[in-house]
Design a protein around this motif. Structure first.
Motif, PDB file in Angstrom:
ATOM      1  N   ASN A 196       0.817  -1.197   0.000  1.00  0.00           N
ATOM      2  CA  ASN A 196       0.000   0.000   0.000  1.00  0.00           C
ATOM      3  C   ASN A 196       0.857   1.256   0.000  1.00  0.00           C
ATOM      4  OD1 ASN A 196      -2.315  -1.619   0.231  1.00  0.00           O
ATOM      5  ND2 ASN A 196      -2.251  -1.540   2.461  1.00  0.00           N
ATOM      6  N   VAL A 197       0.300   2.318  -0.559  1.00  0.00           N
ATOM      7  CA  VAL A 197       0.937   3.623  -0.467  1.00  0.00           C
ATOM      8  C   VAL A 197       0.527   4.241   0.857  1.00  0.00           C
ATOM      9  CG1 VAL A 197       1.110   5.915  -1.485  1.00  0.00           C
ATOM     10  CG2 VAL A 197       0.924   3.902  -2.955  1.00  0.00           C
ATOM     11  N   ILE A 243       5.073   4.619  -7.972  1.00  0.00           N
ATOM     12  CA  ILE A 243       3.863   4.006  -7.418  1.00  0.00           C
ATOM     13  C   ILE A 243       3.092   5.033  -6.595  1.00  0.00           C
ATOM     14  CG2 ILE A 243       2.991   2.252  -5.815  1.00  0.00           C
ATOM     15  CD1 ILE A 243       5.391   0.516  -6.617  1.00  0.00           C
ATOM     16  N   ILE A 244       3.808   5.786  -5.772  1.00  0.00           N
ATOM     17  CA  ILE A 244       3.174   6.799  -4.923  1.00  0.00           C
ATOM     18  C   ILE A 244       2.533   7.888  -5.779  1.00  0.00           C
ATOM     19  CG2 ILE A 244       3.598   8.601  -3.207  1.00  0.00           C
ATOM     20  CD1 ILE A 244       5.924   6.810  -2.166  1.00  0.00           C
ATOM     21  N   ALA A 288      12.324  14.836  -6.896  1.00  0.00           N
ATOM     22  CA  ALA A 288      13.561  14.980  -6.119  1.00  0.00           C
ATOM     23  C   ALA A 288      14.528  13.864  -6.499  1.00  0.00           C
ATOM     24  CB  ALA A 288      13.245  14.920  -4.633  1.00  0.00           C
ATOM     25  N   GLU A 289      15.806  14.097  -6.281  1.00  0.00           N
ATOM     26  CA  GLU A 289      16.817  13.102  -6.614  1.00  0.00           C
ATOM     27  C   GLU A 289      16.799  11.972  -5.591  1.00  0.00           C
ATOM     28  OE1 GLU A 289      21.671  12.802  -7.336  1.00  0.00           O
ATOM     29  OE2 GLU A 289      20.671  14.753  -7.192  1.00  0.00           O
ATOM     30  N   GLY A 290      16.629  10.753  -6.079  1.00  0.00           N
ATOM     31  CA  GLY A 290      16.529   9.603  -5.189  1.00  0.00           C
ATOM     32  C   GLY A 290      15.124   9.031  -5.191  1.00  0.00           C
ATOM     33  N   ASP A 291      14.912   7.975  -4.438  1.00  0.00           N
ATOM     34  CA  ASP A 291      13.607   7.311  -4.379  1.00  0.00           C
ATOM     35  C   ASP A 291      12.968   7.542  -3.013  1.00  0.00           C
ATOM     36  OD1 ASP A 291      11.441   5.835  -5.168  1.00  0.00           O
ATOM     37  OD2 ASP A 291      12.550   3.988  -5.569  1.00  0.00           O
ATOM     38  N   ASN A 292      11.686   7.239  -2.939  1.00  0.00           N
ATOM     39  CA  ASN A 292      10.988   7.320  -1.657  1.00  0.00           C
ATOM     40  C   ASN A 292      11.270   6.088  -0.808  1.00  0.00           C
ATOM     41  OD1 ASN A 292       9.451   9.287  -3.437  1.00  0.00           O
ATOM     42  ND2 ASN A 292       8.426   9.609  -1.486  1.00  0.00           N
ATOM     43  N   GLY A 293      11.043   6.220   0.492  1.00  0.00           N
ATOM     44  CA  GLY A 293      11.296   5.133   1.411  1.00  0.00           C
ATOM     45  C   GLY A 293      10.163   4.121   1.430  1.00  0.00           C
ATOM     46  N   TRP A 294      10.387   3.042   2.181  1.00  0.00           N
ATOM     47  CA  TRP A 294       9.347   2.032   2.321  1.00  0.00           C
ATOM     48  C   TRP A 294       9.397   1.430   3.713  1.00  0.00           C
ATOM     49  CZ3 TRP A 294      10.136  -3.458   2.580  1.00  0.00           C
ATOM     50  CH2 TRP A 294      11.471  -3.863   2.478  1.00  0.00           C
ATOM     51  N   CYS A 295       8.339   0.733   4.063  1.00  0.00           N
ATOM     52  CA  CYS A 295       8.179   0.233   5.430  1.00  0.00           C
ATOM     53  C   CYS A 295       7.573  -1.167   5.399  1.00  0.00           C
ATOM     54  CB  CYS A 295       7.276   1.194   6.212  1.00  0.00           C
ATOM     55  SG  CYS A 295       6.716   0.574   7.802  1.00  0.00           S
ATOM     56  N   LEU A 296       8.105  -2.048   6.224  1.00  0.00           N
ATOM     57  CA  LEU A 296       7.507  -3.368   6.422  1.00  0.00           C
ATOM     58  C   LEU A 296       6.695  -3.325   7.707  1.00  0.00           C
ATOM     59  CD1 LEU A 296       7.155  -6.372   5.792  1.00  0.00           C
ATOM     60  CD2 LEU A 296       9.294  -6.810   7.033  1.00  0.00           C
ATOM     61  N   ALA A 297       5.396  -3.576   7.584  1.00  0.00           N
ATOM     62  CA  ALA A 297       4.498  -3.546   8.738  1.00  0.00           C
ATOM     63  C   ALA A 297       4.027  -4.966   9.041  1.00  0.00           C
ATOM     64  CB  ALA A 297       3.293  -2.651   8.455  1.00  0.00           C
TER      65      ALA A 297
END
Length: 329
Positions: free
Chosen positions: A51-52, A84-85, A101-110
């Protein structure tokens, strides 16, 4: 506070004060876990979905679905996660003031345990790389509410965000410190609280705050002590036991809405989104907490943290409250 007020309040939700949402949009990989992993173990997970999410994006979605327009400063990068976001935000009719922005967004394992409790493991991205150029793009009108999350305030870019906040005039910060409330340095916390923010805490965070600031752990004493010390309101969320609110003008406890908990991902964010929607409409703190309770109860009854209700769905869910209340009189 009677829940029967909600159907009368929902139709008058409208943007009367500006809202700026500052924070993160990330990816949540959500999985069921029969227990949390321990050192050296190898456990089998059942993936619920990808999910986003991110605190600020959850807020932005909740506000949009409740009919409140906001300026969203959610840094978006140029990688797989960012795409995706970006696509998901477009489907919600949302745009970010900070894009490519330069770079990618973060992600989280829940990891979600059988009782619905969740545990996060996060990987940082562009959402925690704030700089002066990004902040210079943000125009915040007087009388605005500005949402901040503890994840950004506790990150290396927190100092820059606090400096920016200190330079604004006639704004009300709305801060949900979350689990990072104990990670913000003392000097920075003093500066943040000098801005007289409206702070929302859950039960555990309030206990951390009580110890940190030398306040009572009893919520009915904690609230007035907080208001006296910081000259600012505070909300303490007690889940199924409702939410307490304290300000210089009024205090009390707003009951929770009954629901069957599926998982608690996004519960705090959704509560904040509901509260911000009410406050942006010029509602009292008590009424804003009522809406926060309603939105949070909806979200914990559904899978994932990106399921904030539309205003019409809340009306449908709670439209019979008035009838029930009348029958019991």
């Amino acid at each position: 506070m009677s829940a029967s007020r909600l159907p009368d309040l929902l139709p008058i939700l409208t943007t009367r004060q500006p809202v700026t949402v500052v924070g993160a949009a990330v990816i949540d990989v959500i999985a069921d876990a029969y227990a949390l992993p321990w050192r050296g173990c190898d456990i089998e997970l059942k993936q619920q979905g990808v999910n986003v999410g991110g605190c600020a994006l959850n807020i932005a979605v909740a506000l949009k679905r409740l009919g409140i327009e906001a300026s969203n400063a959610l840094p978006l990068g140029q990688g797989v996660w960012a795409d995706i976001i970006r696509n998901r935000m477009a489907k919600e009719g949302l745009q970010s003031l900070i894009d490519n922005a330069e770079g990618d967004n973060g992600w989280c394992l829940a990891l979600v345990e059988p009782d619905g409790e969740r545990t996060f493991m996060s990987f940082s991205g562009v959402e925690n790389q704030w700089n002066t150029d990004w902040l210079a793009q943000l125009v915040v009108p007087p009388r605005s509410f500005i949402y901040f999350c503890g994840y950004q305030l506790a990150s290396p870019c927190g100092e820059l965000l606090v400096q920016w906040l200190e330079g604004l005039n006639e704004v009300t910060p709305f801060i949900d410190f979350g689990p990072r409330i104990g990670d913000i340095p003392e000097a920075m916390m003093t500066r943040i609280m000098a801005c007289q923010p409206l702070v929302s805490l859950n039960r555990q965070e309030a206990e951390i705050a009580a110890e940190r600031f030398g306040l009572s752990r009893d919520v009915e004493q904690f609230g007035p002590q907080w208001v006296k010390r910081f000259s600012a309101p505070v909300v303490v969320r007690h889940d199924k036991d409702g939410a307490w609110y304290f300000s210089a003008q009024a205090s009390g406890c707003v009951p929770a809405f009954p629901t069957t908990v599926v998982d608690t991902i996004g519960a705090g964010d959704s509560h904040a989104g509901g509260m911000l929607a009410g406050l942006a409409s010029g509602w009292s703190l008590e009424d804003a907490v009522l809406l926060g309770n309603a939105v949070a109860s909806w979200v914990v009854g559904h899978r994932g943290g990106d399921c904030a209700p539309f205003r019409e769905e809340l009306l449908f869910a709670h439209g019979d409250i008035q009838v029930a209340a009348t029958r019991t009189q």
